[in-house]
Scaffold this active site. Structure first.
Site, PDB file in Angstrom:
ATOM      1  N   THR A  53       0.863  -1.169   0.000  1.00 15.88           N
ATOM      2  CA  THR A  53       0.000   0.000   0.000  1.00 15.88           C
ATOM      3  C   THR A  53       0.904   1.226   0.000  1.00 15.88           C
ATOM      4  O   THR A  53       1.890   1.286   0.741  1.00 15.88           O
ATOM      5  CB  THR A  53      -1.024  -0.001   1.147  1.00 15.88           C
ATOM      6  OG1 THR A  53      -1.847   1.162   1.006  1.00 15.88           O
ATOM      7  CG2 THR A  53      -0.381  -0.009   2.529  1.00 15.88           C
ATOM      8  N   GLU A  54       0.598   2.176  -0.903  1.00 19.05           N
ATOM      9  CA  GLU A  54       1.579   3.216  -1.218  1.00 19.05           C
ATOM     10  C   GLU A  54       1.843   4.194  -0.076  1.00 19.05           C
ATOM     11  O   GLU A  54       2.815   4.939  -0.117  1.00 19.05           O
ATOM     12  CB  GLU A  54       1.202   3.973  -2.503  1.00 19.05           C
ATOM     13  CG  GLU A  54      -0.125   4.704  -2.474  1.00 19.05           C
ATOM     14  CD  GLU A  54      -1.258   3.865  -3.061  1.00 19.05           C
ATOM     15  OE1 GLU A  54      -1.213   2.622  -2.934  1.00 19.05           O
ATOM     16  OE2 GLU A  54      -2.197   4.462  -3.612  1.00 19.05           O
ATOM     17  N   ASN A  55       0.983   4.169   0.953  1.00 22.40           N
ATOM     18  CA  ASN A  55       1.278   5.035   2.095  1.00 22.40           C
ATOM     19  C   ASN A  55       2.358   4.448   2.998  1.00 22.40           C
ATOM     20  O   ASN A  55       2.701   5.069   4.001  1.00 22.40           O
ATOM     21  CB  ASN A  55       0.004   5.355   2.887  1.00 22.40           C
ATOM     22  CG  ASN A  55      -0.742   4.119   3.326  1.00 22.40           C
ATOM     23  OD1 ASN A  55      -0.995   3.222   2.529  1.00 22.40           O
ATOM     24  ND2 ASN A  55      -1.054   4.056   4.594  1.00 22.40           N
ATOM     25  N   SER A  95       8.545   4.124  -0.782  1.00 22.60           N
ATOM     26  CA  SER A  95       7.341   3.468  -1.277  1.00 22.60           C
ATOM     27  C   SER A  95       7.157   3.716  -2.771  1.00 22.60           C
ATOM     28  O   SER A  95       6.808   2.808  -3.533  1.00 22.60           O
ATOM     29  CB  SER A  95       6.117   3.982  -0.518  1.00 22.60           C
ATOM     30  OG  SER A  95       4.973   3.260  -0.898  1.00 22.60           O
TER      31      SER A  95
END
Lengths: 225, 236
Positions: A53-55, A95
């Site tokens: 998840t990009e966070n 990320s």
């Protein structure tokens, strides 16, 4: 559209399951917010996918049990999630190095429109009063190795979402590899949209009729796009 | 001995001046330094440019700073939220302008700014409306956009654990923008849930080294934005 026609094709869950079937074991995967998130529920037995998840989390797990969540352990949709054994946290630059640097195998995203060249529009309707918001979508389509789109074949008004060229603002140019809809699985090839699979009870003509660009028929030996 | 601690959040933010550019950590509520932001509202600085991924929710934290009319420009990737009309109202009335930046480009611009890199080429957003007016160049038969590094006068972030010299560890996905914003801020201000003496944090586990940090203040039980919003809280 008549009531009988409304029921042809795959349900959202069946679409998600159809996507899951095509994701190889051991893939590093980013699932977009909404229908794409459903894909995780249908991964075939014996296959392990690693969710990014990009966070800032790799090896993301499902939602926590009620009362066991942490408001600071969330996904890109800002919902609480869990961290599986082997999980890691990292900052945004790392990320997006994973994303832009081509380290992720697959991303599943929703769409407003997909063009026959693989252009994707999924972040803005382009209205003058809209609040523009893009998040990580443009980075994901620019960098992840394969981009799968999961979407209804047509809009609620019956307009095709697979088109010759997008009229909505683009997220990326020539980025989509495959489209999974309620009616069919369609690959984006150098020759345009190519049918890969049909939902039960749906034929080529029906899909062509609801597609805003020429559709190539299923090839005898369909290879991965 | 070097001691970067300040007695409270008010002292920690007292140097922020009108017209300053601020980086504020957080992705959604994770990592949002709500207590520092509220102290900044009390402090009164205005005409701020804020670099942050989102625009807050409800009427607390970053949304409250916007609501108070202190922010003239936002640089962010995703200013919409389901439960806040603060930014949309300001944007539509023209009181706050927006520079929309893809999230990964925003992150890399911040990292570059903190690392002394003036600009870089990225494939993200090439061929889209967000490429308009940007210099492009082809490498290996692919189009890239020139993007510039970002720095700020001040950075406001939240840590789980700090030592008095400013070495930091974060909580889970609250890390998000904090380490790179700490690098890119001329004066980096940290609220930490726990502060310990130097040497008490294993050097192998430190995420942000002290050189990037200037002020540390103790906020033992930081509020969660979602809980404040659910309770209908507003600030001030």
């Amino acid at each position: 559209m008549t009531a009988a026609e409304k029921h042809i094709g795959w349900s959202r869950e069946e679409m998600a399951a159809r996507v899951a079937q095509d994701i190889p074991d051991g893939s590093y995967v980013n699932l977009g917010i909404g229908i794409p998130e459903l894909v995780a529920r249908f991964v075939p037995e014996g296959r392990e996918l690693i969710y990014h998840t990009e966070n800032g989390l790799l090896n993301m797990g499902p939602s926590p049990k009620p009362g066991e969540g942490d408001p600071e352990l969330i996904n890109a949709g800002k919902r609480q999630v869990t961290a599986k054994p082997g999980a890691s946290y990292f900052h945004q630059s790392d990320s997006f190095a994973m994303i832009r640097g081509g380290h992720l195998d697959l991303c599943v995203l929703g769409a407003l429109q997909v063009s026959q060249a693989g252009d994707l529009a999924n972040w803005s309707l382009g209205g003058p009063d809209d609040i523009p918001a893009v998040g990580g979508a443009m980075d994901l389509v620019a960098g992840v190795k394969s981009i799968f789109v999961i979407t209804q074949h047509c809009t609620k008004d019956g307009a095709p979402k697979l088109v010759e060229s997008c009229t909505y603002p683009l997220t990326g140019v020539r980025v989509v590899n495959r489209v999974y809809t309620d009616l069919a699985v369609i690959a984006v090839t150098p020759g345009g949209f190519q049918l890969v699979d049909l939902a039960p009870g749906v034929d080529f003509e029906t899909v062509q009729e609801r597609t805003g660009a020429r559709l190539l028929p299923i090839r005898e030996t369909t290879s991965n796009a | 001995m070097i001691d970067k601690t300040r007695a409270n959040v008010a002292e920690a933010v007292q140097e922020v001046f009108d017209g300053a550019t601020l980086m504020i950590g957080g992705f959604g509520e994770a990592g949002s330094p709500i207590e520092l932001i509220h102290a900044l509202i009390d402090h009164g600085a205005s005409d701020l440019t804020v670099i942050s991924n989102n625009c807050g929710s409800g009427e607390v934290g970053l949304a409250a700073l916007l609501k108070a009319g202190r922010v003239s420009k936002m640089i962010c990737s995703f200013p919409r939220t389901a439960n806040s009309t603060v930014f949309p109202d300001l944007y539509r009335s023209g009181r706050t302008t927006l520079e929309l930046v893809p999230q990964g480009t925003l992150a890399e611009r911040i990292r570059a700014g903190g690392a002394g890199i003036a600009a870089f080429y990225t494939p993200t957003a090439a061929g889209t409306p967000l490429a308009e007016g940007k210099e492009t160049r082809r490498f290996h038969d692919r189009e890239y956009l020139l993007e510039y590094g970002l720095t700020a006068d001040f950075t406001l972030i939240k840590a789980k654990l700090a030592d008095t010299r400013g070495n930091l560890i974060y909580n889970k996905t609250a890390r998000n923008f904090a380490p790179i914003m700490a690098m890119a801020g001329k004066l980096t201000i940290v609220q930490a849930a726990e502060i310990v003496a130097p040497g008490k944090i294993d050097p192998e586990t430190i995420i942000t080294p002290e050189i990037f940090v200037d002020r540390v203040t103790h906020v033992p039980n930081p509020a969660h934005e979602s809980e404040l919003v659910a309770a209908g809280a507003t600030y001030p």
